[in-house]
Write an enzyme that holds these catalytic residues in place. Structure first.
Site, short mmCIF file in Angstrom:
data_model
loop_
_atom_site.label_atom_id
_atom_site.label_comp_id
_atom_site.label_asym_id
_atom_site.label_seq_id
_atom_site.Cartn_x
_atom_site.Cartn_y
_atom_site.Cartn_z
N LYS A 225 0.83 -1.16 0.20
CA LYS A 225 -0.08 -0.04 -0.01
C LYS A 225 1.02 1.17 -0.04
O LYS A 225 0.46 2.21 -0.50
CB LYS A 225 -0.92 0.00 1.18
CG LYS A 225 -2.21 -1.04 1.06
CD LYS A 225 -3.18 -0.86 2.11
CE LYS A 225 -4.41 -1.71 1.66
NZ LYS A 225 -5.22 -1.94 2.98
N LYS B 98 -4.77 -11.73 -6.51
CA LYS B 98 -6.13 -11.84 -5.59
C LYS B 98 -7.36 -10.69 -6.08
O LYS B 98 -7.01 -9.72 -6.37
CB LYS B 98 -5.53 -11.04 -4.08
CG LYS B 98 -6.27 -11.31 -3.20
CD LYS B 98 -5.60 -10.79 -1.73
CE LYS B 98 -5.94 -9.19 -1.73
NZ LYS B 98 -5.69 -8.54 -0.39
N LYS C 18 -10.80 -5.15 -4.19
CA LYS C 18 -11.70 -3.88 -4.31
C LYS C 18 -11.12 -2.84 -5.31
O LYS C 18 -11.93 -2.26 -6.07
CB LYS C 18 -11.95 -3.30 -3.12
CG LYS C 18 -12.67 -4.13 -1.87
CD LYS C 18 -12.39 -3.35 -0.54
CE LYS C 18 -13.12 -3.96 0.45
NZ LYS C 18 -12.93 -3.82 2.07
P1 TYM Z 1 -10.51 -6.27 4.57
O1 TYM Z 1 -11.43 -5.28 4.88
O2 TYM Z 1 -9.37 -6.02 3.40
O3 TYM Z 1 -11.18 -7.54 4.03
C1 TYM Z 1 -12.29 -8.21 4.85
C2 TYM Z 1 -11.87 -9.59 5.03
O4 TYM Z 1 -12.10 -10.26 3.56
C3 TYM Z 1 -10.94 -10.78 3.04
N1 TYM Z 1 -10.53 -10.96 1.70
C4 TYM Z 1 -10.53 -11.93 1.15
N2 TYM Z 1 -10.54 -13.55 1.37
C5 TYM Z 1 -10.38 -14.27 0.38
N3 TYM Z 1 -9.97 -13.74 -0.93
C6 TYM Z 1 -9.75 -12.57 -1.30
N4 TYM Z 1 -9.58 -12.12 -2.47
C7 TYM Z 1 -10.12 -11.51 -0.17
N5 TYM Z 1 -10.11 -10.20 -0.15
C8 TYM Z 1 -10.33 -9.96 1.05
C9 TYM Z 1 -9.77 -10.57 4.17
O5 TYM Z 1 -8.82 -11.33 4.43
C10 TYM Z 1 -10.76 -10.20 5.33
O6 TYM Z 1 -11.03 -11.26 6.22
N6 TYM Z 1 -7.29 -5.70 8.28
C11 TYM Z 1 -8.49 -6.38 7.87
C12 TYM Z 1 -9.81 -5.91 8.59
C13 TYM Z 1 -9.39 -5.99 10.14
C14 TYM Z 1 -9.67 -7.29 10.99
C15 TYM Z 1 -9.51 -6.75 12.19
C16 TYM Z 1 -9.75 -8.36 10.52
C17 TYM Z 1 -9.40 -5.05 10.90
N7 TYM Z 1 -9.32 -5.13 12.36
C18 TYM Z 1 -9.54 -7.45 13.05
C19 TYM Z 1 -9.98 -9.18 11.67
C20 TYM Z 1 -9.76 -8.99 12.98
C21 TYM Z 1 -8.78 -5.91 6.31
O7 TYM Z 1 -8.38 -4.90 5.86
O8 TYM Z 1 -9.76 -6.62 5.91
#
Ligand code: TYM
Length: 353
Positions: free
Chosen positions: A115, A217, A220
Site C-alpha cells: 500500500k 488476488k 476492491k
Molecule cells: P479487508 O476489509 O481488506 O477484508 C475483509 C475480509 O475479506 C478477506 N478477503 C479475502 N478473502 C479471500 N479472498 C480474497 N480475495 C479476499 N479479499 C479480502 C480478508 O482476508 C478479510 O478477512 N485488516 C482487515 C480488517 C480488520 C480485521 C481486524 C480483521 C481490521 N481489524 C481484526 C480481523 C480482525 C482488512 O483490511 O480486511
C-alpha cells in the site's frame, strides 16, 4: 492450567464494494461460526483512514458493510455487530500496542509495503501502525479465534507477537493484578493477560483470485470490474462475469493434483466448493472431464442462487438506515462494556493512574 473463554472477533473495512473474496474469505465463515461461539463482528471504520484520509461517504460505506453482515445472516441480537469508532478503547489500546510493537515488525508487513508503494516516507503513520490497531480490535475482547482470508495471516501473526510481548514484558504486573491466566505457548508456560489468537483461514477458498488473472488476488482496488463479483451485482452481471472469466482450453481434471499449474481452473473450482460447502475433491469428482463451457453455467447458477438473496436483502436494508444505525448503537454499547473492563485491567497492569 486454564484457558481463555472461546471468543470470535473479526472485521471488515468500509472501503469500496464487498466482493466474492470478502464473502467467501470472511462473511460466509462469520455466519457459520455463530453456531459455535460468541461472535463480535466489527466494521473497522478507523482503519479506513489509514490509506485515504478524506472519504466522500464513509458513513454510508459503514452502513453498507453492516447491511452486508445482516443480509448474509449474522444475528446482531445473539452476537455483537458494531462499528469500531463507537468504542474508543480500540484507539486507546492501539496506543499501548504502538509502544509494545517494534517499527521493524511494521516495516516487514507485506500489506504495508504494497500500500505504501515506493514512496514509504510519504505513507501515513496510521498506515504503518495499522496492524497495531488491528491487534487492539481483537485483543480488546481477548478474542481467541479470528476468521479471515489468507491475506490477513501475517497481521494475525503480528497480533500474536504483540500479545506475547505484552504478556512477557508485564508478566509480574499481570500476576499482581490477578487478571492473568496460565497458558502454554509451544511448550513455554506463560502467565497471560492476552490470549494467543488462532486464525481461522482454512476452507476451499482462503484466497479468492481475480477472474481475469488467477495469480492476482480478487480485490476492491483492481481497476477491472470484470475481475471480481461484487455483492451488489445483479444476477445477469454475475453470470456474465463468470462466463467471461479467464480459463485454459483443457477439460477439468478429476483429481486435485490435476489443478497444479492451472491457477484459473483452481480458483473457479475453489469458488464452487466454497459456495456449496463442499471439498474441491468432491467438486472435481462431479465435474472432472467436463469442459469449462459446461462448468461455468453450473457455477453461475450456484453463485446467483447464493448471492442473489443476499444482494436483495442488502438493498432492502440500505433503504432503512435507521435500523442499521440502531443495530450499530446497540452493538457498540454491548462491545463497550467488555472493552471498558479490558482497558481498566490494562491501566492497572501498565500503571496508568
Ligand atoms: P479487508 O476489509 O481488506 O477484508 C475483509 C475480509 O475479506 C478477506 N478477503 C479475502 N478473502 C479471500 N479472498 C480474497 N480475495 C479476499 N479479499 C479480502 C480478508 O482476508 C478479510 O478477512 N485488516 C482487515 C480488517 C480488520 C480485521 C481486524 C480483521 C481490521 N481489524 C481484526 C480481523 C480482525 C482488512 O483490511 O480486511
Amino acid at each position: 492450567m486454564s484457558e481463555f473463554k472461546p471468543q470470535i472477533f473479526s472485521g471488515i473495512q468500509p472501503t469500496g464494494n464487498l466482493h466474492l473474496g470478502n464473502y467467501l474469505g470472511a462473511l460466509r465463515k462469520f455466519v457459520a461460526l455463530q453456531e459455535q461461539m460468541d461472535c463480535i463482528y466489527c466494521v473497522v471504520d478507523m482503519h479506513s483512514l489509514t490509506a485515504q484520509l478524506v472519504h466522500e461517504d464513509l458513513k454510508e460505506q459503514t452502513r453498507a458493510i453492516t447491511a452486508a453482515y445482516l443480509a448474509s445472516g449474522i444475528d446482531p441480537v445473539k452476537h455483537i455487530v458494531f462499528n469500531q469508532s463507537k468504542v474508543r478503547e480500540h484507539a486507546e489500546l492501539a496506543w499501548v500496542f504502538n509502544c509494545v510493537a517494534r517499527v521493524g515488525w511494521m516495516n516487514r508487513m507485506t500489506q504495508f509495503k504494497d500500500k505504501a508503494g515506493k514512496d514509504r516516507e510519504n505513507a501515513s503513520l496510521g498506515l504503518l501502525a495499522y496492524p497495531s490497531l488491528m491487534a487492539a480490535d481483537i485483543l480488546l475482547y481477548r478474542a481467541t479465534h479470528v476468521p479471515v482470508g489468507d491475506d490477513q495471516k501475517q497481521h494475525l501473526e503480528l497480533t500474536r507477537d504483540i500479545a506475547m510481548k505484552f504478556n512477557l514484558d508485564f508478566e509480574g504486573k499481570i500476576r499482581n493484578s490477578g487478571t492473568g491466566i496460565d497458558i502454554t505457548v509451544g511448550d513455554q508456560p506463560v502467565h497471560a493477560f492476552f490470549p494467543m489468537v488462532e486464525p481461522l483461514i482454512e476452507g476451499p477458498a482462503p484466497r479468492v483470485m481475480s477472474l481475469k488473472d488467477g495469480t492476482k488476488k480478487m480485490s476492491k482496488s483492481d481497476p477491472s470490474d470484470l475481475s471480481r463479483i461484487n455483492l451488489t451485482d445483479d444476477a445477469d452481471t454475475v453470470a456474465r462475469k463468470i462466463r467471461k472469466a479467464k480459463t485454459d482450453p483443457d477439460a477439468l481434471p478429476s483429481e486435485i493434483e490435476g489443478l497444479k499449474g492451472r491457477a484459473e481452473a483452481d480458483n473457479l473450482v475453489g469458488i464452487f466448493a466454497a459456495l456449496s460447502d463442499r471439498a474441491k475433491a468432491d467438486v472435481l469428482a462431479e465435474f472432472g472431464g467436463q469442459q469449462f463451457s459446461q462448468f461455468k453455467p453450473a457455477l453461475a447458477d450456484l453463485a446467483v442462487s447464493v448471492l442473489a438473496p443476499i444482494t436483495e436483502e442488502m438493498r432492502r436494508l440500505n433503504d432503512d438506515p435507521g435500523h442499521i444505525d440502531a443495530v450499530l448503537k446497540d452493538g457498540g454499547e454491548r462491545a463497550g462494556v467488555i472493552a471498558e473492563k479490558t482497558m481498566k485491567d490494562v491501566h492497572e497492569i501498565v500503571g496508568l493512574l
